[in-house]
Design a protein around this motif. Structure first.
Motif, PDB file in Angstrom:
ATOM      1  N   ASN A 218       0.829  -1.202   0.000  1.00 25.30           N
ATOM      2  CA  ASN A 218       0.000   0.000   0.000  1.00 25.30           C
ATOM      3  C   ASN A 218       0.867   1.257   0.000  1.00 25.30           C
ATOM      4  OD1 ASN A 218      -2.038   2.071   1.485  1.00 25.30           O
ATOM      5  ND2 ASN A 218      -3.149   0.429   0.465  1.00 25.30           N
ATOM      6  N   ARG A 219       0.287   2.350  -0.467  1.00 32.12           N
ATOM      7  CA  ARG A 219       1.036   3.613  -0.503  1.00 32.12           C
ATOM      8  C   ARG A 219       1.350   4.133   0.904  1.00 32.12           C
ATOM      9  NH1 ARG A 219      -2.459   7.619   0.867  1.00 32.12           N
ATOM     10  NH2 ARG A 219      -4.674   7.156   0.678  1.00 32.12           N
ATOM     11  N   ARG A 220       0.595   3.675   1.932  1.00 33.82           N
ATOM     12  CA  ARG A 220       0.804   4.177   3.297  1.00 33.82           C
ATOM     13  C   ARG A 220       2.062   3.593   3.914  1.00 33.82           C
ATOM     14  NH1 ARG A 220      -4.670   3.263   2.947  1.00 33.82           N
ATOM     15  NH2 ARG A 220      -5.973   5.099   3.273  1.00 33.82           N
ATOM     16  N   GLU A 221       2.736   4.403   4.711  1.00 30.04           N
ATOM     17  CA  GLU A 221       3.852   3.918   5.515  1.00 30.04           C
ATOM     18  C   GLU A 221       3.326   3.644   6.925  1.00 30.04           C
ATOM     19  OE1 GLU A 221       6.970   3.340   4.737  1.00 30.04           O
ATOM     20  OE2 GLU A 221       7.104   4.191   2.716  1.00 30.04           O
ATOM     21  N   TYR A 222       3.621   2.473   7.446  1.00 30.91           N
ATOM     22  CA  TYR A 222       3.207   2.129   8.801  1.00 30.91           C
ATOM     23  C   TYR A 222       4.432   2.207   9.718  1.00 30.91           C
ATOM     24  CZ  TYR A 222      -1.155   0.486   6.778  1.00 30.91           C
ATOM     25  OH  TYR A 222      -2.362   0.419   6.130  1.00 30.91           O
ATOM     26  N   PRO A 223       4.544   3.276  10.497  1.00 30.51           N
ATOM     27  CA  PRO A 223       5.753   3.470  11.295  1.00 30.51           C
ATOM     28  C   PRO A 223       5.803   2.542  12.498  1.00 30.51           C
ATOM     29  CG  PRO A 223       4.182   5.186  11.794  1.00 30.51           C
ATOM     30  CD  PRO A 223       3.583   4.381  10.671  1.00 30.51           C
TER      31      PRO A 223
ATOM     32  N   PRO B  65      -5.953  -0.335   6.642  1.00 34.12           N
ATOM     33  CA  PRO B  65      -6.081   0.210   7.998  1.00 34.12           C
ATOM     34  C   PRO B  65      -5.205   1.444   8.196  1.00 34.12           C
ATOM     35  CG  PRO B  65      -5.738  -2.163   8.043  1.00 34.12           C
ATOM     36  CD  PRO B  65      -5.520  -1.732   6.639  1.00 34.12           C
ATOM     37  N   GLU B  66      -5.728   2.409   8.906  1.00 35.15           N
ATOM     38  CA  GLU B  66      -4.949   3.591   9.263  1.00 35.15           C
ATOM     39  C   GLU B  66      -5.546   4.229  10.509  1.00 35.15           C
ATOM     40  OE1 GLU B  66      -5.131   6.952   6.627  1.00 35.15           O
ATOM     41  OE2 GLU B  66      -7.081   6.337   5.844  1.00 35.15           O
ATOM     42  N   LEU B  67      -4.734   5.029  11.181  1.00 35.30           N
ATOM     43  CA  LEU B  67      -5.167   5.697  12.395  1.00 35.30           C
ATOM     44  C   LEU B  67      -6.100   6.852  12.042  1.00 35.30           C
ATOM     45  CD1 LEU B  67      -4.354   5.216  15.392  1.00 35.30           C
ATOM     46  CD2 LEU B  67      -2.751   7.110  15.142  1.00 35.30           C
ATOM     47  N   ALA B  68      -7.204   6.969  12.794  1.00 35.64           N
ATOM     48  CA  ALA B  68      -8.124   8.088  12.579  1.00 35.64           C
ATOM     49  C   ALA B  68      -7.390   9.404  12.806  1.00 35.64           C
ATOM     50  CB  ALA B  68      -9.312   7.981  13.524  1.00 35.64           C
ATOM     51  N   ARG B  69      -7.765  10.428  12.042  1.00 33.76           N
ATOM     52  CA  ARG B  69      -7.058  11.705  12.118  1.00 33.76           C
ATOM     53  C   ARG B  69      -7.100  12.295  13.525  1.00 33.76           C
ATOM     54  NH1 ARG B  69      -2.852  13.601   9.536  1.00 33.76           N
ATOM     55  NH2 ARG B  69      -2.473  15.683  10.351  1.00 33.76           N
ATOM     56  N   ARG B  70      -8.249  12.175  14.187  1.00 34.06           N
ATOM     57  CA  ARG B  70      -8.362  12.734  15.533  1.00 34.06           C
ATOM     58  C   ARG B  70      -7.418  12.023  16.493  1.00 34.06           C
ATOM     59  NH1 ARG B  70     -14.609  12.584  16.979  1.00 34.06           N
ATOM     60  NH2 ARG B  70     -14.284  10.453  16.276  1.00 34.06           N
TER      61      ARG B  70
ATOM     62  N   ARG C 214     -10.703   6.975  19.592  1.00 29.45           N
ATOM     63  CA  ARG C 214     -10.719   5.853  20.536  1.00 29.45           C
ATOM     64  C   ARG C 214      -9.320   5.645  21.097  1.00 29.45           C
ATOM     65  NH1 ARG C 214     -13.565   0.878  17.656  1.00 29.45           N
ATOM     66  NH2 ARG C 214     -13.220   0.017  19.745  1.00 29.45           N
ATOM     67  N   VAL C 215      -9.117   6.087  22.326  1.00 26.55           N
ATOM     68  CA  VAL C 215      -7.821   5.974  22.994  1.00 26.55           C
ATOM     69  C   VAL C 215      -7.946   4.929  24.092  1.00 26.55           C
ATOM     70  CG1 VAL C 215      -6.047   7.173  24.311  1.00 26.55           C
ATOM     71  CG2 VAL C 215      -7.282   8.377  22.492  1.00 26.55           C
TER      72      VAL C 215
ATOM     73  N   LEU D 219      12.184   7.188  21.087  1.00 29.42           N
ATOM     74  CA  LEU D 219      11.132   8.196  21.233  1.00 29.42           C
ATOM     75  C   LEU D 219       9.828   7.674  20.662  1.00 29.42           C
ATOM     76  CD1 LEU D 219      13.233  11.283  20.249  1.00 29.42           C
ATOM     77  CD2 LEU D 219      12.597  10.520  22.535  1.00 29.42           C
ATOM     78  N   ARG D 220       8.750   7.899  21.421  1.00 28.78           N
ATOM     79  CA  ARG D 220       7.562   7.105  21.183  1.00 28.78           C
ATOM     80  C   ARG D 220       6.696   7.594  20.035  1.00 28.78           C
ATOM     81  NH1 ARG D 220       9.077   6.045  25.848  1.00 28.78           N
ATOM     82  NH2 ARG D 220       8.287   7.727  27.060  1.00 28.78           N
ATOM     83  N   SER D 221       7.263   7.621  18.841  1.00 27.86           N
ATOM     84  CA  SER D 221       6.438   7.932  17.686  1.00 27.86           C
ATOM     85  C   SER D 221       5.507   6.784  17.336  1.00 27.86           C
ATOM     86  CB  SER D 221       7.304   8.277  16.471  1.00 27.86           C
ATOM     87  OG  SER D 221       8.457   7.518  16.450  1.00 27.86           O
ATOM     88  N   ARG D 222       5.647   5.651  18.025  1.00 31.65           N
ATOM     89  CA  ARG D 222       4.679   4.578  17.845  1.00 31.65           C
ATOM     90  C   ARG D 222       3.281   5.037  18.191  1.00 31.65           C
ATOM     91  NH1 ARG D 222       3.136   2.508  22.718  1.00 31.65           N
ATOM     92  NH2 ARG D 222       4.394   3.096  24.501  1.00 31.65           N
ATOM     93  N   ARG D 223       3.160   6.060  19.045  1.00 33.11           N
ATOM     94  CA  ARG D 223       1.838   6.534  19.440  1.00 33.11           C
ATOM     95  C   ARG D 223       1.118   7.191  18.256  1.00 33.11           C
ATOM     96  NH1 ARG D 223       1.328   5.825  24.550  1.00 33.11           N
ATOM     97  NH2 ARG D 223       3.065   5.935  25.990  1.00 33.11           N
ATOM     98  N   THR D 224       1.867   7.698  17.314  1.00 35.59           N
ATOM     99  CA  THR D 224       1.242   8.332  16.151  1.00 35.59           C
ATOM    100  C   THR D 224       1.281   7.420  14.942  1.00 35.59           C
ATOM    101  OG1 THR D 224       3.325   9.426  15.655  1.00 35.59           O
ATOM    102  CG2 THR D 224       1.723  10.647  16.944  1.00 35.59           C
ATOM    103  N   GLY D 225       1.501   6.128  15.186  1.00 43.52           N
ATOM    104  CA  GLY D 225       1.603   5.174  14.080  1.00 43.52           C
ATOM    105  C   GLY D 225       0.235   4.839  13.511  1.00 43.52           C
TER     106      GLY D 225
END
Length: 400
Positions: A4-9, A124-129, A170-171, A394-400
């Protein structure tokens, strides 16, 4: 997801860097949005070309089958890129050869269109919010690790506002508890202890199994003079996964505050024997021994801590302090010079050791006596280290 074109960090999120720092190169040209369709077309063109091209085709298929069942993230997709680039070259070569030939470009165009569809399929991708919430949380964490608690608080409060306004998506309870805990740490480092205590309570309420949050709440209660509450929290902490050594360190600090140094030393020793990675366990043990005037034992304990993996900054700090107490000012200053300036900003306990050492080196006899006989704040302070959580990147996994 793999094509897919998306990068999953997994570790570092390029989208986060783009949000903060601006474009990273020409957007789209370096990603699968361009490479994917070309490589997909090359898959169909490789087999008739010969053994070398078939090898590349097999490599791409093998990598796809090997990665897809396990982890589809940017770092694992890198292994697909060499084959994808060679396959893309085949597609470009065929396209160039077909130019000017009537009808020859149609098959390649169809293959490229098919690749475009595959690469842009819904995935699948993370919701913008939720992404915005995670971005604020992650930036707060990064500022906190740089010792900028003021900037960290601003980012944490942005995440809290999104949550309070119902705009965080949804957190999970675990992530919310981590946010409250980190926010409380930043407040504590700026001396806002009462506010920090309230947020530690929130963190424990949301994620009661988070041993670090329970420990921090117990420490904060002890610092506020609520000893009975702290004791009950330490008792609860012993039942949490990995919590027992943290509880022993907390009880050691309470014992040190009451002047029961032998009890404190035994508790610190018990903690580091159970978990040699606990920096503040080693710190407390060394400081108790120095406070008791047993400098030879303190040096032996520092050697143990070094073998157990004590951070270089702490090693240098205690080397400097022991050298200063032994009246070796040159060695003490050399050790202090090895500690980066920013390290003390991010770690109040380390800053205390450096401050006491500097006082000893100042030549004030009273400072030397105080350093040996008075229960230091660095023994009694309630550090807000992340301990094992800080060994993560550094926890960029949170914005993955």
């Amino acid at each position: 997801m793999l094509w897919n074109r998306r990068e999953y960090p997994q570790i570092e999120n390029l989208e986060e860097y783009r949000t903060v720092a601006g474009p990273l190169g020409a957007r789209g040209l370096g990603g699968f949005a361009l490479l994917g369709p070309l490589a997909f077309a090359g898959l169909a063109l490789a087999w008739p070309r010969g053994n070398r091209e078939r090898f590349v085709l097999g490599y791409a298929i093998a990598m796809t089958l090997a990665v897809a069942p396990f982890f589809v993230t940017d770092r694992y997709r890198h292994h697909l890129v060499p084959a994808a680039l060679l396959l893309a070259a085949l597609a470009l070569e065929r396209s160039a050869a077909a130019l000017g030939k009537r009808g020859a470009l149609l098959p390649v165009t169809a293959l490229l269109a098919g690749g475009f569809v595959v690469v842009n399929l819904p995935a699948p991708e993370l919701a913008r919010r939720q992404y915005e919430w995670g971005l604020a949380f992650d930036l707060g964490t990064r500022w906190a690790e740089q010792g900028r608690s003021d900037l960290a608080i601003a980012e944490y409060e942005k995440a809290l506002r999104l949550e309070q306004e119902g705009r965080a998506g949804r957190v999970s309870a675990v992530d919310r508890g981590d946010l409250y805990y980190d926010y409380a740490n930043a407040l504590a480092r700026l001396g806002r202890g009462a506010e920090a205590l309230a947020w530690y309570q929130q963190a424990v309420q949301v994620a009661p199994d988070n041993a670090l949050a329970v420990r921090a709440l117990a420490d904060a209660c002890a610092a506020a003079g609520r000893i009975a509450t702290a004791e009950s929290l330490y008792a609860a902490l012993e039942t949490k996964s990995g919590g027992a050594p943290l509880a022993w360190i907390g009880r050691a600090r309470l014992a040190a505050a009451r002047g029961r140094l032998d009890d404190a030393e035994a508790q610190f020793r018990r903690a580091v024997d159970a978990n040699p990675a606990l920096t503040d366990g080693w710190a407390g043990l060394i400081q108790i021994q120095i406070q008791a005037g047993r400098l030879t034992e303190a040096r032996a304990t520092l050697a143990q801590a070094r073998r157990a993996g004590l951070s270089m900054d702490y090693q240098h700090a205690y080397e400097a302090l022991l050298a200063a107490l032994a009246h070796d000012a040159d060695a003490a200053r050399r050790a202090l010079a090895e500690i980066p300036a920013g390290a003390t900003q991010a770690d109040p306990t380390l800053a205390d050791v450096v401050r006491v050492t500097t006082g000893v080196l100042g030549g004030n006899r009273g400072a030397r006596v105080a350093a040996v006989t008075v229960p230091w704040r660095s023994v009694l302070c309630y550090c807000r280290h992340r301990l094992s959580r800080f060994d993560l990147p550094l926890r960029s996994r949170r914005t993955g």
